[in-house]
Enzyme design. Structure first.
Site: not given
Ligand code: GLN
Length: 552
Positions: A388, A513, A515
């Site tokens: 992310c 994600h 994970e």
């Molecule tokens: N801050 C980033 C976004 O909102 C990444 C979010 C995250 O890593 N879950 O896109």
């Protein structure tokens, strides 16, 4: 809440409550018991009731509350749901987690609609009815629902939940509902004694609420001798065999085995008048053996903003346990605070690691440190996995240092003409912070011949998201011209979901994600392949992996 089709199962309920103090592993206990009952051939699910007023943990600081766990259906939930999914190997939904905030919200909205016909709206029966409605949401759908009540018995906040559990037990009968108390039995070193008083008090307090615990699980750092167990049984009014010690174990995945050895599942089934089908735990035992006896160990760095509280990265830690077991190795994590990383110290900080994971996160703090770490691993050929925000930083780094876009940034941190990461158009108008990100599962098409495709060995995968920002499509051509591969995209090709680099041993960034979908025994393909790539890296010959930058 939506209504749904019921089957004819007669659902049994197990309430799990904590006594005296938290953090003794109620979530793991519920997940482990769930696994045992599932392994006995029953359909099981687990619900968590959280006694706080936030509507969900989505807006809470991970340093306080730990990771926010996102379900397929896009709910932001408590991290215990992660344990439930990892142990049960089933996907939870938004109905597996409820908070006091949600419950009051629902009741208040109903009151505004005139639903209560002029009655005074009260904790009993209106709040407790709403709790019961949620507790019985899976009625008829599962054989057994385990209900974890957050907090501990003495908390003011937990009282409506205990009252709802008491009522439900009365309505359904004791062969359909039972309560398990998870207590802590401390060892006082100076006296050389295990103390049962906290357990007694917790049981007494539960009984004051009209709830009789039928099983007491005793978390302990020391073995509990028979006399001490007999004492707990006598003072807490439970059968002696139902006082079960749960000593500390090497890995949390061993807990189901410990419980099974002490017959917990058989006792539960007997009390609920369910058939004790045979227990099948061979695969699970082999998985635990692999965790406990790794052939080798490797160190992987986790670069993140919340490294002082490891629960913030719970699912990542567990995904490494799974991927490690599958690769017959133990993954040791080196925790690196992103803010500390500079061009001067990066080499020293990452010395000897076989891979680097750059973690998800929000806000500008630590971004430059992450980018510095990424530049280091990209140019040294050290396996890299960006999740992310970690992927977004990899795009920024590549844009700056390979494509020559020196002002490249994410508009989350700084508005420039080179916002290679930017807000999705449908996010621009959103003002509410809670529950408004791109949340939940989305499809992703994989490009053949890429590392991602090789890992998944599939063309289409479904992964969970929690973010507002995306790779800016106007920069796709320049990134691709310089060697970045968009190896996973949304089926309409509007969103880049996975990036990777050609000519690097393993450099993969994902917008989602992974994970959150790594399960015990099975693991997650990307974590498995990342660990495999790290294992292939020769520790003392970093330079042999060095990437020829000119090729990029
Ligand atoms: N801050 C980033 C976004 O909102 C990444 C979010 C995250 O890593 N879950 O896109």
């Amino acid at each position: 809440m939506a209504t749904k089709k019921r089957t004819s199962r007669r659902t049994k309920y197990i309430f799990v409550v904590g006594g005296v103090l938290s953090s003794v592993g109620k979530g793991i206990a519920c997940a482990s018991l769930g696994l045992l009952l599932k392994s006995r051939g029953y359909q099981v699910t687990i619900q968590k009731f959280d006694p706080y007023i936030n509507v969900d943990p989505g807006t809470m600081n991970p340093l306080q509350h730990g990771e926010v766990y996102v379900t397929d259906d896009g709910a932001e939930t408590d991290l215990d749901l992660g344990h439930y999914e990892r142990y049960l190997n089933t996907s939870m939904t938004r109905f597996n987690n409820a908070t006091t905030g949600q419950i009051y919200y629902e009741v208040i909205q109903r009151e505004r609609r005139g639903h209560y016909l002029g009655k005074t709206v009260q904790v009993i029966p209106h709040i407790t009815d709403e709790i019961k409605r949620r507790m019985t949401y899976f009625d008829g759908e599962y054989d057994i629902v385990i209900i974890e009540i957050g907090g501990t018995v003495g908390d003011i906040e937990s009282q409506p939940y205990l009252e709802a559990a008491r009522q439900l037990t009365l309505e359904r009968g004791r062969s359909s509902c039972m309560t398990i108390l998870l207590a802590y039995v401390p060892y006082i070193r100076s006296a050389g004694e295990l103390k049962t008083k906290p357990t007694q008090h917790a049981a007494k307090e539960l009984m004051e609420f009209g709830i009789i615990p039928e099983i007491i699980l005793c978390r302990t750092e020391h073995r509990i001798p028979k006399e001490v167990r007999s004492k707990i049984a006598l003072f807490c009014n439970v059968d002696e065999e139902a006082v079960i010690e749960l000593p500390d174990v090497e890995t949390i995945y061993e807990v189901p085995l410990v419980m099974a050895r002490r017959n917990l599942d058989a006792i539960v089934l007997r009390k609920l008048r369910l058939k004790p089908n045979e227990l099948e735990l061979d695969t699970w035992s082999r998985f635990v053996q692999r965790i406990k006896n790794p052939r080798t160990s490797i160190e992987i760095a986790l670069v993140g903003k919340y490294v002082s509280y490891h629960d913030s990265y719970k699912s990542i830690i567990e995904a490494f346990v799974h991927a490690g077991a599958i690769n017959n190795c133990k993954v040791e994590l080196r925790w690196i605070s992103a803010e500390e990383v500079t061009k001067e110290n990066v080499e020293e900080l990452l010395q000897g690691v076989r891979g680097v994971l750059v973690a998800p996160g929000f806000g500008a703090r630590g971004i430059e440190g992450k980018i510095t770490a990424i530049e280091y691993v990209r140019t040294r050929g050290i396996p890299f996995f960006g999740i992310c925000l970690g992927m977004q930083c990899a795009v920024i780094e590549f844009a700056r240092n390979v494509c020559g876009l020196s002002d490249a940034n994410s508009s989350e941190f700084k508005r420039t003409r080179q916002n290679v990461i930017h807000l999705m158009p449908d996010q621009e108008k959103i003002e509410d912070k809670g529950g408004t990100m791109r949340l939940g599962v989305y499809p992703c098409l994989l490009r053949e011949g890429t590392k991602a495709h090789r890992a998944y060995n599939q063309d289409l995968v479904f992964e969970r998201h929690r973010h507002r920002y995306e790779l800016n499509n106007s920069f796709r051509p320049i990134l691709e011209d310089h060697g970045m591969i968009m190896s996973g995209v949304s089926p309409d090709n509007r969103l880049v979901e996975i990036i990777e680099l050609d000519g690097h041993p393993w450099f993969v960034g994902v917008q989602f994600h992974p994970e959150l979908k790594s399960r015990a025994v099975i693991g997650h393909p990307l974590f498995i392949h990342f660990v495999r790539a790290a294992l292939r890296m020769k520790p003392d010959e970093d330079s042999s992996n060095e990437v020829d930058n000119s090729a990029l």
